[in-house]
Design a protein around this motif. Structure first.
Motif, PDB file in Angstrom:
ATOM      1  N   VAL B  76       0.852  -1.203   0.000  1.00 27.56           N
ATOM      2  CA  VAL B  76       0.000   0.000   0.000  1.00 27.56           C
ATOM      3  C   VAL B  76       0.881   1.244   0.000  1.00 27.56           C
ATOM      4  CG1 VAL B  76      -1.684   1.314   1.384  1.00 27.56           C
ATOM      5  CG2 VAL B  76      -1.870  -1.187   1.205  1.00 27.56           C
ATOM      6  N   TYR B  77       1.890   1.246   0.848  1.00 23.31           N
ATOM      7  CA  TYR B  77       2.813   2.380   0.959  1.00 23.31           C
ATOM      8  C   TYR B  77       3.539   2.618  -0.369  1.00 23.31           C
ATOM      9  CZ  TYR B  77       6.705   5.228   2.705  1.00 23.31           C
ATOM     10  OH  TYR B  77       7.627   6.236   2.889  1.00 23.31           O
ATOM     11  N   ARG B  78       4.070   1.518  -0.936  1.00 19.52           N
ATOM     12  CA  ARG B  78       4.884   1.666  -2.161  1.00 19.52           C
ATOM     13  C   ARG B  78       4.042   2.073  -3.361  1.00 19.52           C
ATOM     14  NH1 ARG B  78       8.315  -3.797  -0.789  1.00 19.52           N
ATOM     15  NH2 ARG B  78       9.686  -2.862   0.767  1.00 19.52           N
ATOM     16  N   GLN B  79       2.753   1.764  -3.331  1.00 19.07           N
ATOM     17  CA  GLN B  79       1.897   2.239  -4.425  1.00 19.07           C
ATOM     18  C   GLN B  79       1.652   3.737  -4.301  1.00 19.07           C
ATOM     19  OE1 GLN B  79      -1.610  -0.317  -4.613  1.00 19.07           O
ATOM     20  NE2 GLN B  79      -0.326  -2.129  -4.831  1.00 19.07           N
ATOM     21  N   GLN B  80       1.790   4.272  -3.090  1.00 16.32           N
ATOM     22  CA  GLN B  80       1.597   5.714  -2.875  1.00 16.32           C
ATOM     23  C   GLN B  80       2.905   6.493  -2.968  1.00 16.32           C
ATOM     24  OE1 GLN B  80      -1.233   7.338  -2.786  1.00 16.32           O
ATOM     25  NE2 GLN B  80      -2.195   5.353  -3.118  1.00 16.32           N
ATOM     26  N   VAL B  81       4.017   5.820  -2.619  1.00 14.15           N
ATOM     27  CA  VAL B  81       5.332   6.465  -2.686  1.00 14.15           C
ATOM     28  C   VAL B  81       6.118   5.720  -3.761  1.00 14.15           C
ATOM     29  CG1 VAL B  81       7.393   7.089  -1.376  1.00 14.15           C
ATOM     30  CG2 VAL B  81       5.183   7.026  -0.227  1.00 14.15           C
ATOM     31  N   SER B  82       6.044   6.235  -4.973  1.00 16.57           N
ATOM     32  CA  SER B  82       6.489   5.466  -6.136  1.00 16.57           C
ATOM     33  C   SER B  82       7.935   5.799  -6.486  1.00 16.57           C
ATOM     34  CB  SER B  82       5.566   5.794  -7.307  1.00 16.57           C
ATOM     35  OG  SER B  82       5.777   4.897  -8.345  1.00 16.57           O
ATOM     36  N   TYR B  83       8.786   4.773  -6.474  1.00 17.19           N
ATOM     37  CA  TYR B  83      10.221   4.958  -6.696  1.00 17.19           C
ATOM     38  C   TYR B  83      10.571   4.590  -8.132  1.00 17.19           C
ATOM     39  CZ  TYR B  83      15.270   4.284  -5.994  1.00 17.19           C
ATOM     40  OH  TYR B  83      16.631   4.358  -6.084  1.00 17.19           O
ATOM     41  N   CYS B  84      11.249   5.509  -8.837  1.00 12.58           N
ATOM     42  CA  CYS B  84      11.663   5.240 -10.220  1.00 12.58           C
ATOM     43  C   CYS B  84      13.172   5.052 -10.266  1.00 12.58           C
ATOM     44  CB  CYS B  84      11.280   6.403 -11.131  1.00 12.58           C
ATOM     45  SG  CYS B  84       9.544   6.779 -11.088  1.00 12.58           S
ATOM     46  N   PHE B  85      13.601   3.956 -10.865  1.00 12.82           N
ATOM     47  CA  PHE B  85      15.023   3.603 -10.904  1.00 12.82           C
ATOM     48  C   PHE B  85      15.766   4.343 -12.018  1.00 12.82           C
ATOM     49  CE2 PHE B  85      13.114   0.240  -8.550  1.00 12.82           C
ATOM     50  CZ  PHE B  85      14.093  -0.266  -7.719  1.00 12.82           C
ATOM     51  N   GLN B  86      17.058   4.524 -11.791  1.00 11.48           N
ATOM     52  CA  GLN B  86      17.899   5.211 -12.781  1.00 11.48           C
ATOM     53  C   GLN B  86      17.970   4.393 -14.082  1.00 11.48           C
ATOM     54  OE1 GLN B  86      21.915   5.896 -11.486  1.00 11.48           O
ATOM     55  NE2 GLN B  86      22.481   6.916 -13.377  1.00 11.48           N
ATOM     56  N   GLN B  87      18.195   3.089 -13.947  1.00 13.73           N
ATOM     57  CA  GLN B  87      18.239   2.237 -15.143  1.00 13.73           C
ATOM     58  C   GLN B  87      17.186   1.150 -14.987  1.00 13.73           C
ATOM     59  OE1 GLN B  87      22.445   1.339 -14.928  1.00 13.73           O
ATOM     60  NE2 GLN B  87      22.797   2.566 -16.764  1.00 13.73           N
ATOM     61  N   PRO B  88      15.961   1.469 -15.372  1.00 16.21           N
ATOM     62  CA  PRO B  88      14.869   0.526 -15.102  1.00 16.21           C
ATOM     63  C   PRO B  88      14.958  -0.737 -15.956  1.00 16.21           C
ATOM     64  CG  PRO B  88      14.076   2.339 -16.434  1.00 16.21           C
ATOM     65  CD  PRO B  88      15.496   2.654 -16.090  1.00 16.21           C
ATOM     66  N   ARG B 143      10.907   5.895 -20.569  1.00 16.81           N
ATOM     67  CA  ARG B 143       9.560   6.479 -20.608  1.00 16.81           C
ATOM     68  C   ARG B 143       8.494   5.425 -20.282  1.00 16.81           C
ATOM     69  NH1 ARG B 143       9.330   9.644 -26.170  1.00 16.81           N
ATOM     70  NH2 ARG B 143      11.208   8.454 -26.660  1.00 16.81           N
ATOM     71  N   VAL B 144       8.677   4.187 -20.795  1.00 17.17           N
ATOM     72  CA  VAL B 144       7.711   3.117 -20.481  1.00 17.17           C
ATOM     73  C   VAL B 144       7.731   2.844 -18.970  1.00 17.17           C
ATOM     74  CG1 VAL B 144       7.182   0.649 -20.779  1.00 17.17           C
ATOM     75  CG2 VAL B 144       7.786   2.044 -22.760  1.00 17.17           C
ATOM     76  N   ALA B 145       8.949   2.824 -18.404  1.00 20.83           N
ATOM     77  CA  ALA B 145       9.067   2.568 -16.955  1.00 20.83           C
ATOM     78  C   ALA B 145       8.374   3.677 -16.159  1.00 20.83           C
ATOM     79  CB  ALA B 145      10.538   2.469 -16.566  1.00 20.83           C
ATOM     80  N   LEU B 146       8.517   4.901 -16.617  1.00 17.59           N
ATOM     81  CA  LEU B 146       7.887   6.031 -15.916  1.00 17.59           C
ATOM     82  C   LEU B 146       6.362   5.922 -15.989  1.00 17.59           C
ATOM     83  CD1 LEU B 146       8.715   8.588 -14.404  1.00 17.59           C
ATOM     84  CD2 LEU B 146       8.626   9.831 -16.572  1.00 17.59           C
ATOM     85  N   VAL B 174      10.087  13.950 -20.444  1.00 19.00           N
ATOM     86  CA  VAL B 174      10.016  13.443 -19.061  1.00 19.00           C
ATOM     87  C   VAL B 174       9.739  14.603 -18.096  1.00 19.00           C
ATOM     88  CG1 VAL B 174      11.445  12.442 -17.210  1.00 19.00           C
ATOM     89  CG2 VAL B 174      11.434  11.394 -19.475  1.00 19.00           C
ATOM     90  N   HIS B 175      10.455  15.712 -18.267  1.00 24.53           N
ATOM     91  CA  HIS B 175      10.272  16.865 -17.368  1.00 24.53           C
ATOM     92  C   HIS B 175       8.851  17.410 -17.458  1.00 24.53           C
ATOM     93  CE1 HIS B 175      14.864  17.739 -17.117  1.00 24.53           C
ATOM     94  NE2 HIS B 175      14.451  16.826 -16.267  1.00 24.53           N
TER      95      HIS B 175
END
Lengths: 260, 218
Positions: B76-88, B143-146, B174-175
């Motif tokens: 639940v937490y991770r769906q609300q605090v979404s982490y995007c990796f540098q090299q997904p 972009r797909v990962a984002l 992206v910006h």
């Protein structure tokens, strides 16, 4: 059954076959001669001991003794599967539970169906077959899980970061592990009679049993092993995959912790 | 005054003998757009990963919306605090497999219209939905990962150098997308080395040797 004679002299001559294998090994510098000699010595000792033990168990025909023998087989199979776990926490207990469940469910169904009788001469060998196949399947599944959790670490981390639970983050790895574990049994079921004439069937034909009856037994064994390996692999994989995570739903491996 | 979305008190993180974060204390307001800068190895990615619960701090407390991180169920937490990796890493075979995943983990049926609109928001064509992921360029993968992170709007977006290595045009796409989410109230924390991003930051926090050098709001 009288045509089934392997005299001690015949066995001694069979040693020549081992010597041939050893000679090839030494000539080609494969380096397995020590393991081969240990394997041969162990096989002779273990099979001789188990031969006498089985003779005694069949002769006295006690339920508890049959049960004890089955328990020893399952325990040893779990010990062996545990060696393939390569550090998965509680792998012995998981293997024991998986192999015991696979063996007992399969035997119970066979006894209820009347395919085998609860006598030591039938229960002990069948348990051995089931437990050893489940052991190999579980060992392969463990190896597959270890490799996948290592190679697909980033993918698992991303699934967790997206909010997947442990099952959702691991599903693709668990499915692959179960497939890998069951593959030899399925391949063997596909090629039985075409490529291989399995040990049990061959043994019965050797012993003078009508080949059609031997084949009926082999069909039963094939079904039994399919059930046992699937039950064993599924239980082992579903109990093992959460061990790759800690209580904070993070992967246990250290590579993420090296992030600066 | 509204409650901060993150209230971080005395945060420490040690990995073996390395003390990576030392006594980080910071409040991050709802809707903030905080840029986190600092030299390599300073601990900024570790800080972001702790906020994402992908790492557990050695000491200290992180409160999210006034409640300790540990009180939330992790998914639940991770769906609300979404982490995007540098090299997904993308999953499965096609882009569709990746965009289905956020629906699957929420036990929802895949909404293709929503997925196509999300692809369009990062200037990726509808035909790309069934394109094998091995055919995608680095910028397309990012972009797909984002999009995968943003199909369901989170409260917080944690961006770990996601524009590093992207070309100027892709960075712009992206910006713009992130800006639109920020304007809709999403709190954005981004780790970066990019001088232009640091110069354009609304709010800058510098981390050096595991300590805050320039606190947020200054």
């Amino acid at each position: 059954m009288n045509n089934l004679i392997v005299s001690p002299t015949a066995l001694a001559f069979a040693v020549i076959l081992v010597v041939i294998a050893l000679a090839i090994n030494l000539k080609e510098k494969i380096g397995l001669e020590r393991d081969m000699i240990i394997g041969v010595i162990r096989a002779v000792i273990q099979l001789t001991v188990v031969g006498y033990v089985l003779t005694y168990i069949i002769k006295v025909n006690r339920i508890w003794l049959t049960g004890l023998m089955v328990a020893i087989i399952i325990f040893n199979a779990a010990l062996n599967a545990n060696k393939r776990a390569n550090g998965i926490p509680h792998a012995f207990v998981i293997s024991l539970l998986a192999i015991a469940t696979a063996t007992l469910i399969t035997i119970l169904l066979l006894v209820i169906a009347g395919a085998v009788r609860f006598t030591p001469s039938q229960i002990v060998p069948i348990s051995g077959m089931i437990a050893s196949n489940a052991m190999v399947a579980i060992g392969l599944a463990y190896r597959s899980m270890n490799t996948s959790f290592h190679d697909q670490r980033q993918g698992v981390l991303e699934r967790l970061a997206l909010g997947a639970n442990l099952k959702q983050a691991s599903a693709h790895i668990v499915q692959m592990a179960i497939r890998t574990g069951m593959a030899p049994t399925i391949d063997s079921a596909k090629t039985v009679g075409i490529v291989s004439l399995p040990g049990m069937m061959s043994g019965l034909i050797f012993a003078g049993v009508d080949p059609t009856k031997a084949i009926m037994y082999q069909i039963m064994v094939t079904f039994m092993l399919l059930a046992a390996t699937s039950i064993g692999s599924v239980i082992a994989c579903y109990l093992a995959y959460p061990r790759y995570y800690n209580s904070d739903m993070q992967l246990r491996d250290k590579s993420l912790n090296s992030a600066k | 005054m509204t409650e901060p979305i993150f209230d971080v008190q005395g945060l420490r993180y040690r990995n073996g003998k390395n003390q990576i974060l030392q006594d980080i204390t910071v409040q991050i307001e709802q809707g903030a757009n905080l840029t986190i800068a600092g030299p390599s190895g300073s601990g900024k990615s570790t800080f972001l990963r702790i906020l994402a619960t992908l790492l557990t701090p050695t000491a200290g407390v992180v409160k999210f919306n006034g409640k300790k991180q540990s009180t939330y169920p992790k998914p639940v937490y991770r769906q609300q605090v979404s982490y995007c990796f540098q090299q997904p890493t993308l999953f499965g075979e096609t882009v569709r497999d990746n965009l289905k995943f956020p629906f699957e983990i929420r036990n929802q049926t895949f909404d293709e219209t929503k997925a196509l609109a999300a692809l369009d928001s990062v200037e990726l064509k509808a035909e790309m939905l069934d394109q094998p992921i091995i055919e995608l360029s680095g910028g397309e993968k990012q972009r797909v990962a984002l999009v995968r992170n943003l199909l369901f709007k989170p409260q917080v977006l944690l961006l770990d150098e996601i524009s590093a290595g992207l070309d100027v045009d892709t960075k712009g796409v992206v910006h713009r997308l992130i800006q639109s989410y920020r304007e809709s109230g999403v709190t954005v924390l981004s780790v970066t080395h990019d001088e232009s991003e640091i110069a354009a930051a609304d709010d800058l926090m510098r981390i050096r040797d595991g300590k805050i050098e320039v606190p947020a709001h200054e």
